[in-house]
Design a protein around this motif. Structure first.
Motif, PDB file in Angstrom:
ATOM      1  N   GLY A 159       0.831  -1.195   0.072  1.00 23.30           N
ATOM      2  CA  GLY A 159      -0.004   0.012  -0.086  1.00 23.30           C
ATOM      3  C   GLY A 159       0.825   1.269  -0.181  1.00 23.30           C
ATOM      4  N   LEU A 160       0.041   2.226  -0.042  1.00 23.48           N
ATOM      5  CA  LEU A 160       0.901   3.605  -0.198  1.00 23.48           C
ATOM      6  C   LEU A 160       1.677   3.941   0.969  1.00 23.48           C
ATOM      7  CD1 LEU A 160       1.196   6.208  -1.826  1.00 23.48           C
ATOM      8  CD2 LEU A 160      -1.140   6.949  -0.549  1.00 23.48           C
ATOM      9  N   LEU A 161       1.227   3.891   2.463  1.00 22.83           N
ATOM     10  CA  LEU A 161       1.741   4.400   3.483  1.00 22.83           C
ATOM     11  C   LEU A 161       3.322   3.606   3.612  1.00 22.83           C
ATOM     12  CD1 LEU A 161      -1.175   4.573   6.143  1.00 22.83           C
ATOM     13  CD2 LEU A 161       0.090   6.381   4.739  1.00 22.83           C
ATOM     14  N   PRO A 162       3.062   2.364   3.472  1.00 22.32           N
ATOM     15  CA  PRO A 162       4.549   1.749   3.556  1.00 22.32           C
ATOM     16  C   PRO A 162       5.641   2.371   2.729  1.00 22.32           C
ATOM     17  CG  PRO A 162       2.894   0.084   3.848  1.00 22.32           C
ATOM     18  CD  PRO A 162       2.220   1.205   3.347  1.00 22.32           C
ATOM     19  N   MET A 163       5.079   2.500   1.439  1.00 22.16           N
ATOM     20  CA  MET A 163       5.697   2.815   0.156  1.00 22.16           C
ATOM     21  C   MET A 163       6.409   3.990   0.663  1.00 22.16           C
ATOM     22  SD  MET A 163       4.939   3.146  -3.715  1.00 22.16           S
ATOM     23  CE  MET A 163       3.560   4.122  -3.495  1.00 22.16           C
ATOM     24  N   ILE A 164       5.630   5.123   1.135  1.00 20.86           N
ATOM     25  CA  ILE A 164       6.245   6.246   1.543  1.00 20.86           C
ATOM     26  C   ILE A 164       6.977   6.512   3.160  1.00 20.86           C
ATOM     27  CG2 ILE A 164       4.806   7.576  -0.131  1.00 20.86           C
ATOM     28  CD1 ILE A 164       3.314   8.387   2.421  1.00 20.86           C
ATOM     29  N   GLY A 165       6.876   5.192   3.744  1.00 20.35           N
ATOM     30  CA  GLY A 165       7.474   5.075   4.912  1.00 20.35           C
ATOM     31  C   GLY A 165       6.536   5.693   6.019  1.00 20.35           C
ATOM     32  N   ALA A 166       5.407   5.848   5.855  1.00 21.90           N
ATOM     33  CA  ALA A 166       4.387   6.325   6.795  1.00 21.90           C
ATOM     34  C   ALA A 166       3.674   5.168   7.437  1.00 21.90           C
ATOM     35  CB  ALA A 166       3.622   7.225   6.185  1.00 21.90           C
ATOM     36  N   GLY A 167       2.977   5.643   8.369  1.00 22.00           N
ATOM     37  CA  GLY A 167       1.573   4.391   8.910  1.00 22.00           C
ATOM     38  C   GLY A 167       2.053   3.921  10.302  1.00 22.00           C
ATOM     39  N   LEU A 168       3.252   3.262  10.130  1.00 18.89           N
ATOM     40  CA  LEU A 168       3.670   2.348  11.245  1.00 18.89           C
ATOM     41  C   LEU A 168       5.311   2.786  11.505  1.00 18.89           C
ATOM     42  CD1 LEU A 168       2.146  -1.202  10.576  1.00 18.89           C
ATOM     43  CD2 LEU A 168       1.433   0.523  12.461  1.00 18.89           C
ATOM     44  N   PRO A 169       5.758   2.533  12.863  1.00 26.80           N
ATOM     45  CA  PRO A 169       7.182   2.615  13.285  1.00 26.80           C
ATOM     46  C   PRO A 169       7.975   1.407  12.605  1.00 26.80           C
ATOM     47  CG  PRO A 169       5.924   2.258  15.207  1.00 26.80           C
ATOM     48  CD  PRO A 169       5.040   2.049  14.261  1.00 26.80           C
ATOM     49  N   TYR A 170       8.262   1.303  11.370  1.00 26.29           N
ATOM     50  CA  TYR A 170       8.803   0.232  10.732  1.00 26.29           C
ATOM     51  C   TYR A 170      10.121  -0.530  11.576  1.00 26.29           C
ATOM     52  CZ  TYR A 170       5.272   1.223   7.438  1.00 26.29           C
ATOM     53  OH  TYR A 170       3.969   1.501   6.717  1.00 26.29           O
ATOM     54  N   LYS A 171      11.027   0.509  11.703  1.00 29.67           N
ATOM     55  CA  LYS A 171      12.214   0.058  12.623  1.00 29.67           C
ATOM     56  C   LYS A 171      11.954  -0.599  13.894  1.00 29.67           C
ATOM     57  CE  LYS A 171      15.392   3.249  10.187  1.00 29.67           C
ATOM     58  NZ  LYS A 171      16.138   4.578  10.343  1.00 29.67           N
ATOM     59  N   THR A 172      10.853   0.037  14.728  1.00 30.25           N
ATOM     60  CA  THR A 172      10.627  -0.345  15.859  1.00 30.25           C
ATOM     61  C   THR A 172      10.057  -1.658  15.661  1.00 30.25           C
ATOM     62  OG1 THR A 172      10.458   1.823  16.859  1.00 30.25           O
ATOM     63  CG2 THR A 172       9.104  -0.164  17.767  1.00 30.25           C
ATOM     64  N   LEU A 173       9.171  -1.993  14.566  1.00 34.45           N
ATOM     65  CA  LEU A 173       8.498  -3.111  14.530  1.00 34.45           C
ATOM     66  C   LEU A 173       9.632  -4.293  13.970  1.00 34.45           C
ATOM     67  CD1 LEU A 173       5.316  -2.540  12.521  1.00 34.45           C
ATOM     68  CD2 LEU A 173       5.355  -3.170  14.793  1.00 34.45           C
ATOM     69  N   ASN A 174      10.449  -3.991  13.263  1.00 27.50           N
ATOM     70  CA  ASN A 174      11.698  -4.820  12.969  1.00 27.50           C
ATOM     71  C   ASN A 174      12.417  -5.279  14.198  1.00 27.50           C
ATOM     72  OD1 ASN A 174      13.453  -6.259  11.312  1.00 27.50           O
ATOM     73  ND2 ASN A 174      14.768  -4.523  11.021  1.00 27.50           N
ATOM     74  N   ARG A 175      12.678  -4.501  15.083  1.00 24.60           N
ATOM     75  CA  ARG A 175      13.531  -4.695  16.407  1.00 24.60           C
ATOM     76  C   ARG A 175      12.451  -5.713  17.259  1.00 24.60           C
ATOM     77  NH1 ARG A 175      12.839  -0.280  20.851  1.00 24.60           N
ATOM     78  NH2 ARG A 175      10.733  -1.350  20.502  1.00 24.60           N
ATOM     79  N   ASN A 176      11.180  -5.244  17.505  1.00 26.88           N
ATOM     80  CA  ASN A 176      10.179  -5.875  18.061  1.00 26.88           C
ATOM     81  C   ASN A 176      10.001  -7.346  17.533  1.00 26.88           C
ATOM     82  OD1 ASN A 176       9.859  -3.948  19.531  1.00 26.88           O
ATOM     83  ND2 ASN A 176       7.800  -3.152  19.066  1.00 26.88           N
ATOM     84  N   TYR A 177       9.925  -7.666  16.270  1.00 26.69           N
ATOM     85  CA  TYR A 177       9.836  -8.999  15.779  1.00 26.69           C
ATOM     86  C   TYR A 177      10.920  -9.851  16.173  1.00 26.69           C
ATOM     87  CZ  TYR A 177       5.697  -7.387  12.797  1.00 26.69           C
ATOM     88  OH  TYR A 177       4.639  -6.964  12.520  1.00 26.69           O
ATOM     89  N   LEU A 178      12.237  -9.334  16.047  1.00 25.46           N
ATOM     90  CA  LEU A 178      13.390 -10.080  16.595  1.00 25.46           C
ATOM     91  C   LEU A 178      13.113 -10.276  18.177  1.00 25.46           C
ATOM     92  CD1 LEU A 178      15.923 -11.546  16.226  1.00 25.46           C
ATOM     93  CD2 LEU A 178      17.084  -9.244  16.375  1.00 25.46           C
ATOM     94  N   LEU A 179      12.789  -9.306  18.991  1.00 25.49           N
ATOM     95  CA  LEU A 179      12.591  -9.514  20.464  1.00 25.49           C
ATOM     96  C   LEU A 179      11.418 -10.650  20.629  1.00 25.49           C
ATOM     97  CD1 LEU A 179      12.724  -5.735  21.594  1.00 25.49           C
ATOM     98  CD2 LEU A 179      14.397  -7.647  22.012  1.00 25.49           C
TER      99      LEU A 179
END
Length: 152
Positions: free
Chosen positions: A115-135
């Motif tokens: 979708g549009l939001l991930p394409m422009i880097g908006a909508g969610l804290p993607y770096k935080t999610l990446n960290r959290n999935y590893l945690l």
């Protein structure tokens, strides 16, 4: 495909059936401080509420989701959510287990965003999610390995 897609693999020193039992017990995800799935049961097509705590601090945001394939024989648990039919945002989450050898399991944990939001880097804290999935992976690993150790 989004540049924010997430993928982590973790080796767990426990039999695949024990790991699966903990993973599929969504009502008992006390090991998971970052994500909770509130639904009647993990069955494909069942909808529920995903609770996300970005800092693992019991401050939760709520999102609608629907289970995708959930299959014990292939040890896969999936869910998905979207906004505006996926044009604005979509996420497809997969947690799959593979037996590496007897008593050892690989957890493959992924999320694909669209979708549009991930394409422009908006909508969610993607770096935080990446960290959290590893945690999440590490927390499930610790939880299951303690249970496996107690069984021996």
């Amino acid at each position: 495909m989004s540049r924010h897609n997430i993928s982590h693999e973790t080796i767990i020193e426990a039999p695949i059936d024990l790991v699966w039992k903990e993973l599929i017990a969504i009502d008992d995800w006390e090991w998971n401080r970052w994500t909770r799935l509130k639904a009647t049961e993990p069955v494909e097509g069942t909808s529920g509420k995903l609770m996300a705590s970005y800092e693992g601090d019991d401050k939760w945001q709520e999102f609608d989701f629907t289970f995708g394939p959930v299959n014990e024989s292939s040890h896969i648990l999936t869910w998905q959510g979207s906004v505006a039919g996926g044009c604005l945002f979509s996420g497809y989450h997969t947690m799959q287990l593979e037996s590496v050898k007897e008593g050892q399991t690989k957890l493959i944990h992924k999320e694909q965003f669209g979708g549009l939001l991930p394409m422009i880097g908006a909508g969610l804290p993607y770096k935080t999610l990446n960290r959290n999935y590893l945690l999440m992976n590490e927390s499930l690993k610790d939880n299951v390995e303690k249970k496996a150790k107690n069984k021996t």
